[in-house]
Design a protein around this motif. Structure first.
Motif, mmCIF file in Angstrom:
data_model
loop_
_atom_site.group_PDB
_atom_site.id
_atom_site.type_symbol
_atom_site.label_atom_id
_atom_site.label_comp_id
_atom_site.label_asym_id
_atom_site.label_seq_id
_atom_site.Cartn_x
_atom_site.Cartn_y
_atom_site.Cartn_z
ATOM 1 N N UNK A 1 0.826 -1.212 0.000
ATOM 2 C CA UNK A 1 0.000 0.000 0.000
ATOM 3 C C UNK A 1 0.859 1.260 0.000
ATOM 4 N N UNK A 2 2.072 1.169 0.529
ATOM 5 C CA UNK A 2 2.951 2.343 0.554
ATOM 6 C C UNK A 2 4.146 2.186 -0.375
ATOM 7 N N UNK A 3 4.370 0.983 -0.876
ATOM 8 C CA UNK A 3 5.510 0.758 -1.755
ATOM 9 C C UNK A 3 6.839 0.741 -1.026
ATOM 10 N N UNK A 4 6.823 0.379 0.256
ATOM 11 C CA UNK A 4 8.054 0.351 1.035
ATOM 12 C C UNK A 4 8.289 -1.038 1.594
ATOM 13 N N UNK B 1 8.856 -4.080 -3.479
ATOM 14 C CA UNK B 1 7.750 -3.320 -2.920
ATOM 15 C C UNK B 1 7.267 -2.164 -3.773
ATOM 16 N N UNK B 2 7.946 -1.842 -4.827
ATOM 17 C CA UNK B 2 7.491 -0.713 -5.612
ATOM 18 C C UNK B 2 6.353 -1.142 -6.516
ATOM 19 N N UNK B 3 5.305 -0.368 -6.517
ATOM 20 C CA UNK B 3 4.150 -0.669 -7.339
ATOM 21 C C UNK B 3 4.463 -0.291 -8.773
ATOM 22 N N UNK B 4 4.251 -1.237 -9.670
ATOM 23 C CA UNK B 4 4.433 -1.004 -11.096
ATOM 24 C C UNK B 4 3.104 -1.317 -11.758
ATOM 25 N N UNK B 5 2.515 -0.334 -12.390
ATOM 26 C CA UNK B 5 1.257 -0.567 -13.073
ATOM 27 C C UNK B 5 1.498 -1.471 -14.264
ATOM 28 N N UNK B 6 0.571 -2.370 -14.493
ATOM 29 C CA UNK B 6 0.701 -3.297 -15.609
ATOM 30 C C UNK B 6 0.598 -2.572 -16.938
#
Length: 160
Positions: free
Chosen positions: A31-34, A70-75
């Protein structure tokens, strides 16, 4: 009588740190990308003895491991696959085909990744499905007359 016992316990030995252990598994908060992890060491190299001092410093070291998972990467969508074979309905003169592409959710751990697939339908009437009814060509010229002299009759023909 007095004697020496230096070899028994009397030399002061201050404690020393071992090397750091390996980092623990990265614990991610999507949720925070950490992400955080830690590693430990012990005061046993050598251990303190004979009134020696304990090691100075931290037993546990915490760290950031955001770059691990942990980093969010959009598809993103892949390129479209090739069109399928045209499926024709000769009774109506129409045809359809389809193709697909997929999107991978990269923000999940590698073991949890799922693929989303979307399709696109299209018309391929011009590929194979046009119904063409036959038709007669014009008549050719008449052939030369073939005479039967015994009967006095003749025949000729033409084709188309």
């Amino acid at each position: 009588e007095d004697g020496s016992c230096d070899d028994q316990c009397c030399q002061t030995v201050n404690g020393g740190w071992t090397d750091w252990d390996n980092w623990s598994r990265c614990e991610c908060d999507h949720s925070t990308g950490t992400g955080t992890w830690n590693r430990t060491r012990s005061c046993t190299n050598p251990p303190p003895s004979c009134n020696g001092t304990d090691c100075v410093g931290d037993l546990v070291e915490d760290g950031s491991c955001d770059d691990q998972c942990c980093q969010t990467v959009n598809g993103g969508w892949t390129d479209w696959d090739n069109w399928s074979r045209c499926e024709c309905d000769h009774s109506t003169g129409t045809g359809t085909w389809n193709r697909t592409r997929s999107c991978t959710n990269h923000h999940l751990l590698a073991t949890e990744r799922t693929a989303l697939v979307t399709g696109e339908d299209g018309s391929c009437d011009d590929q194979c499905c046009q119904t063409v009814n036959g038709g007669w060509t014009d008549w050719d010229n008449w052939s030369r007359c073939e005479c039967d002299h015994s009967t006095g009759t003749g025949t000729w023909n033409r084709t188309r």
